[in-house]
Design an enzyme around this catalytic site. Structure first.
Site, mmCIF file in Angstrom:
data_model
loop_
_atom_site.group_PDB
_atom_site.id
_atom_site.type_symbol
_atom_site.label_atom_id
_atom_site.label_comp_id
_atom_site.label_asym_id
_atom_site.label_seq_id
_atom_site.Cartn_x
_atom_site.Cartn_y
_atom_site.Cartn_z
ATOM 1 N N ALA A 193 -24.355 141.369 64.845
ATOM 2 C CA ALA A 193 -25.302 142.163 63.870
ATOM 3 C C ALA A 193 -26.392 142.669 64.404
ATOM 4 C CB ALA A 193 -25.567 141.324 62.634
ATOM 5 N N GLY A 195 -24.540 145.367 64.726
ATOM 6 C CA GLY A 195 -23.346 146.019 65.220
ATOM 7 C C GLY A 195 -23.453 147.336 65.946
ATOM 8 N N LYS A 197 -23.850 147.216 69.506
ATOM 9 C CA LYS A 197 -23.002 146.955 70.428
ATOM 10 C C LYS A 197 -21.430 146.986 70.255
ATOM 11 C CE LYS A 197 -26.818 144.810 73.060
ATOM 12 N NZ LYS A 197 -27.965 145.009 71.874
ATOM 13 N N GLU A 214 -20.887 137.077 62.930
ATOM 14 C CA GLU A 214 -22.223 136.956 62.602
ATOM 15 C C GLU A 214 -22.562 135.922 61.718
ATOM 16 O OE1 GLU A 214 -25.968 136.779 62.336
ATOM 17 O OE2 GLU A 214 -25.289 138.341 63.746
ATOM 18 N N ASP A 245 -20.428 129.982 62.846
ATOM 19 C CA ASP A 245 -21.363 129.590 63.836
ATOM 20 C C ASP A 245 -20.795 129.732 65.160
ATOM 21 O OD1 ASP A 245 -23.134 128.132 65.557
ATOM 22 O OD2 ASP A 245 -23.356 126.297 63.877
ATOM 23 N N ASP A 263 -24.924 138.579 73.023
ATOM 24 C CA ASP A 263 -26.337 139.295 72.749
ATOM 25 C C ASP A 263 -26.944 138.231 71.833
ATOM 26 O OD1 ASP A 263 -28.042 141.126 73.021
ATOM 27 O OD2 ASP A 263 -27.624 142.205 71.157
ATOM 28 N N CYS A 317 -33.074 140.615 74.108
ATOM 29 C CA CYS A 317 -34.189 141.533 73.958
ATOM 30 C C CYS A 317 -35.803 140.954 74.290
ATOM 31 C CB CYS A 317 -34.127 142.636 72.843
ATOM 32 S SG CYS A 317 -33.962 141.368 71.592
#
Length: 386
Positions: A193, A195, A197, A214, A245, A263, A317
Site C-alpha cells: 500500500a 499501491g 509500485k 499489506e 504480516d 518497500d 523513503c
C-alpha cells in the site's frame, strides 16, 4: 506451487467480493494525493498513538510553506542528518522544507492510455523520465517529469472506470526499475500500500502472479481500490491481494517467488517534517530506534520467500543510515546465501533526474535538492544464491 495457487484463488475471491464495495475509501484519495506514496510507520506494528498538539513554522524556505513544519522533528533530523550526511543534509533540508516547490511525476496507465494527454504534458514542459536511460527494458512504462513545480489534479476513484495517470515522487520508480521484472515472473510486493509500485510493475510486465500484501487493514482496502482504479478485469487473475504480516510470509511461502520488493515501513522524512501533532511526533521519534529491527525481519522474510537465483529489492523513503545501509549490512552478515547486486550503472543512467548521495557502497540514496526535489529514496538489491 499448488499451495500458492490455492492462496491465489482464495485471495482473488476476497478481492472480487470486496473490490466494488470500497467506495467509502474515496476519502483516502485526497490523503494519497497529499502524501504521494506515503508509507506507514511503526505505529502499525507497535500500536502506539499520540494526542493532538501544535507545531511551529520555519523560515528556511523563501516562499511560505503550505504546511507547518514540526520543529520537534526538524531538530531531531538536524542533529542526526548533519552528522550522517554533512552538507548533503543542507541541500536536502532546503528542498524538504519547501513543499510549495516539490515536483510531482505523472505515471501514465498503459491500460487507459491517452495520447492527447501525453502530448499535452510535453507542451507543458514535461519530459519522459526513461527516454534517455540506456538499455532500458521498460518501454511500456510512461512517466513524465517537469523541472519546475507542477502538479496535475488527482483523479477520483470511479468504480468500473480506469484512471489515466498516477501522481508520484519519481524516485519511487527506482526500486521498480531495480527489480527488473520480466513477463511471467512470480512477484511479491511485501508492503504494497498504497499501491503505486505495484501499479508501476504492472505497467512494465505481465507477471505470472503479482502478490500484493499489506498488513494494515485500512491501507489494504486503499490498496485494493488503487488496483481497481488502474487494472482491467482480465488482469485480476494474475494479481492476489493479501492482508498478512509480512514478517511471516517467507516462512509460509518459502522459495515461491522470482522477485520480491520490500518497500519497508520507515521514518518517512517528508511526512514527519510536517506532523501536525507534536506529541505524536515525539512518540514517533522515540519509536524510531525500533524500526530497523522490523525492517530486518521483513527483509529476511523476503529472502526466505525467494527461490534460489531470485532477487529482492529493499527500499525506504528516509535518509536514515540505520534504516538503510545498516539494515543491508545486518542481513548480509546474518545470511550466507545472499549477495549484494551492483546497481551503479543503472542508477548512473538516471543521474540527470536524481541527485545521489556520494560514497554509499551498499545501496543508492536519492537526496532531494532544489530543481530535483525527488526523494528521499534508498534502493539496494540482493540476490539469493541457493
Amino acid at each position: 506451487m499448488q499451495r500458492l495457487h490455492a492462496s491465489l484463488q482464495k485471495c482473488f475471491a476476497v478481492f472480487v467480493r470486496d473490490v466494488y464495495s470500497v467506495s467509502w475509501m474515496c476519502r483516502y484519495t485526497s490523503i494519497a494525493a497529499d502524501t504521494v506514496e506515503r508509507k506507514y510507520d511503526c505505529n502499525t506494528y507497535l500500536n502506539k498513538n499520540g494526542t493532538r498538539g501544535n507545531s511551529t513554522g520555519d523560515k528556511s524556505c523563501k516562499r511560505t510553506p503550505q504546511k507547518q513544519i514540526c520543529q520537534v522533528v526538524l531538530q531531531h533530523f538536524d542533529q542526526q542528518y548533519y552528522d550522517e550526511l554533512g552538507e548533503a543534509w543542507s541541500t536536502a533540508r532546503e528542498a524538504l522544507l519547501c513543499p510549495s516547490g516539490w515536483q510531482y511525476a505523472v505515471m501514465m496507465n498503459r491500460f487507459s492510455l491517452s495520447v492527447e494527454m501525453m502530448q499535452s504534458l510535453k507542451c507543458q514542459g514535461y519530459s519522459s523520465l526513461l527516454k534517455d536511460a540506456p538499455g532500458s527494458s521498460h518501454s511500456s512504462l510512461q512517466c513524465f517529469v517537469s523541472k519546475t513545480q507542477s502538479r496535475l489534479p488527482s483523479q477520483q476513484h470511479r468504480p468500473g472506470k480506469l484512471k489515466q495517470y498516477y501522481l508520484l515522487n519519481a524516485a519511487s520508480l527506482l526500486p521498480v526499475l531495480a527489480l527488473e521484472a520480466r513477463d511471467g515472473d512470480t512477484i511479491l510486493d511485501l508492503c504494497s500500500a498504497p499501491g503505486g509500485k505495484s501499479i508501476a510493475i504492472l505497467q512494465t510486465v505481465t507477471p505470472g502472479i503479482l502478490h500484493c500484501n499489506e498488513w494494515d487493514i485500512l491501507r489494504w482496502k486503499w490498496l485494493k481500490q488503487t488496483l481497481e482504479s488502474f487494472l482491467p478485469t482480465d488482469l485480476y487473475s494474475a494479481v492476489m491481494v493479501s492482508n498478512l504480516d509480512g514478517r511471516h510470509i517467507g516462512e509460509s511461502e518459502p522459495g515461491m517467488y522470482d522477485k520480491v520488493l520490500v518497500d519497508a515501513p520507515c521514518s518517512n522524512d517528508r511526512s514527519w517534517l510536517f506532523s501536525s501533532d507534536d506529541v505524536q511526533a515525539g512518540t514517533r521519534i522515540e519509536q524510531r530506534d525500533k524500526l530497523p529491527a522490523l525492517q530486518k525481519q521483513l527483509l529476511r522474510s523476503a529472502v526466505e520467500a525467494l527461490r534460489p537465483g531470485g532477487t529482492v529489492v529493499y527500499s525506504t523513503c528516509t535518509l536514515s543510515r540505520a534504516e538503510n545501509s545498516d539494515v543491508i549490512v545486518s542481513v548480509l552478515s546474518s545470511c550466507d546465501n545472499i549477495e549484494l547486486v551492483d546497481l551503479t550503472g543503472q542508477m548512473a543512467s538516471m543521474s540527470q533526474h536524481f541527485t545521489f548521495a556520494p560514497g554509499n557502497m551498499l545501496g543508492h540514496l536519492v537526496i532531494p535538492e532544489r530543481g530535483k526535489t525527488w526523494g528521499p529514496m534508498y534502493v539496494a538489491k540482493l540476490k539469493k544464491l541457493y
